[in-house]
Design an enzyme around this catalytic site. Structure first.
Site, PDB file in Angstrom:
ATOM      1  N   GLU A  77     -15.513  -0.589   3.591  1.00 27.88           N
ATOM      2  CA  GLU A  77     -15.246  -0.038   2.263  1.00 27.88           C
ATOM      3  C   GLU A  77     -13.851  -0.387   1.740  1.00 27.88           C
ATOM      4  O   GLU A  77     -13.560  -0.186   0.561  1.00 27.88           O
ATOM      5  CB  GLU A  77     -15.426   1.482   2.291  1.00 27.88           C
ATOM      6  CG  GLU A  77     -16.881   1.883   2.462  1.00 27.88           C
ATOM      7  CD  GLU A  77     -17.077   3.381   2.642  1.00 27.88           C
ATOM      8  OE1 GLU A  77     -16.082   4.082   2.896  1.00 27.88           O
ATOM      9  OE2 GLU A  77     -18.227   3.835   2.536  1.00 27.88           O
ATOM     10  N   GLU A 108     -20.962   1.276  26.004  1.00 30.24           N
ATOM     11  CA  GLU A 108     -19.690   1.999  25.946  1.00 30.24           C
ATOM     12  C   GLU A 108     -19.042   2.174  27.316  1.00 30.24           C
ATOM     13  O   GLU A 108     -17.884   2.591  27.410  1.00 30.24           O
ATOM     14  CB  GLU A 108     -19.896   3.369  25.314  1.00 30.24           C
ATOM     15  CG  GLU A 108     -20.704   4.349  26.145  1.00 30.24           C
ATOM     16  CD  GLU A 108     -20.815   5.698  25.458  1.00 30.24           C
ATOM     17  OE1 GLU A 108     -20.258   6.662  26.008  1.00 30.24           O
ATOM     18  OE2 GLU A 108     -21.457   5.777  24.408  1.00 30.24           O
TER      19      GLU A 108
END
Length: 265
Positions: A77, A108
């Site tokens: 964004e 992870e």
């Protein structure tokens, strides 16, 4: 870890829709209060990031699962909002871009992979790295921060438990302790909301400090759709005291609100 503590609500399957929503909303009200307590830490991180980006560096996010996705969203964004190049803020998620839509099991848990992922971007000591992990114990994030810090990058994090391994690995930790979730352990709820708020604050404050805003207007925004073109025209009308037709002509001629203002002021 308080994010893994039992919910203060129980027998959720017996509650009405109205009661479920009211319970979640009740807990959501506590999130801004938790963020407020971390404002000094957020300030320190912003100052560090401003220093690196102001000197030509970049901001990288690393995370897994929801945390990784939030970093990707915030990074994506920044170009349309502030007119910065796409590579100025980069979100990296454990397991690669496919993990944005579908979980990659075990990604992870690899403490070496984040630093390997960062090498694809020719990472340098001029850059900043922020690790995002609600639990504060994600090996992917801890390993990435440790190696980045050793390499001279500015390192920060956004975690939702106190005294975590992720925070210990970062030079500028942000700990927003959000407490137990409505649904026990579901950190996409309060913790995810807190992380989103902090990331919004980090990049918005950073790019304001770096001069990408005039007054309270996004003068460097990309004019990528009709809504944004119309917003840009309104900005010019307000700033220059001109009518809609002249604003539209100016914006079309110069290609950005800032360029149009510079030409006329």
């Amino acid at each position: 870890m308080t994010t893994e503590s039992a919910s203060q609500f129980n027998h959720l399957e017996t509650l009405s829709t109205a009661d479920l929503l009211a319970g979640m909303n009740q807990l959501d009200h506590t999130v801004p209060q938790a963020v407020a307590k971390a404002l000094p830490q957020i300030e320190a991180l912003v100052e560090a990031v401003v220093g690196r980006l102001g000197a030509g560096g970049r901001l990288f996010y690393i995370g897994a699962g929801t945390s990784g996705r939030l970093g990707v969203v915030d990074a994506s964004e920044c170009p349309p909002t502030f007119g910065v190049p796409a590579g100025r803020v980069v979100g990296i998620i454990a397991g690669g871009d496919s993990a944005i839509r579908q979980a990659v099991e075990g990604a992870e848990d690899d403490a070496e992979q984040a630093w390997k992922d960062l090498q694809a971007y020719n990472i340098t000591a001029n850059d900043a790295l922020v690790g995002i992990a609600a639990s504060g114990r994600t090996p992917y994030v801890i390993g990435g921060l440790q190696q980045a810090r050793a390499a001279g990058l500015a390192t920060g994090c956004v975690v939702c438990n106190a005294g975590s391994g992720v925070a210990a690995a970062a030079e500028f930790p942000v700990e927003v302790v959000t407490g137990p979730e409505f649904l026990t352990g579901s950190t996409r709820l309060k913790a995810g909301t807190a992380q989103k708020l902090v990331l919004n604050m980090l990049t918005t404050a950073t790019f304001i400090r770096l001069g990408h805003v005039k007054g309270n207007k996004m003068v460097d925004m990309q004019l990528s759709n009709l809504k944004l073109v119309e917003r840009g025209e309104r900005m010019l009308m307000e700033e220059l005291g001109i009518d809609a037709a002249e604003a539209a002509q100016l914006l079309k001629q110069h290609g950005s609100v800032r360029a149009a203002l510079t030409a006329r002021l």
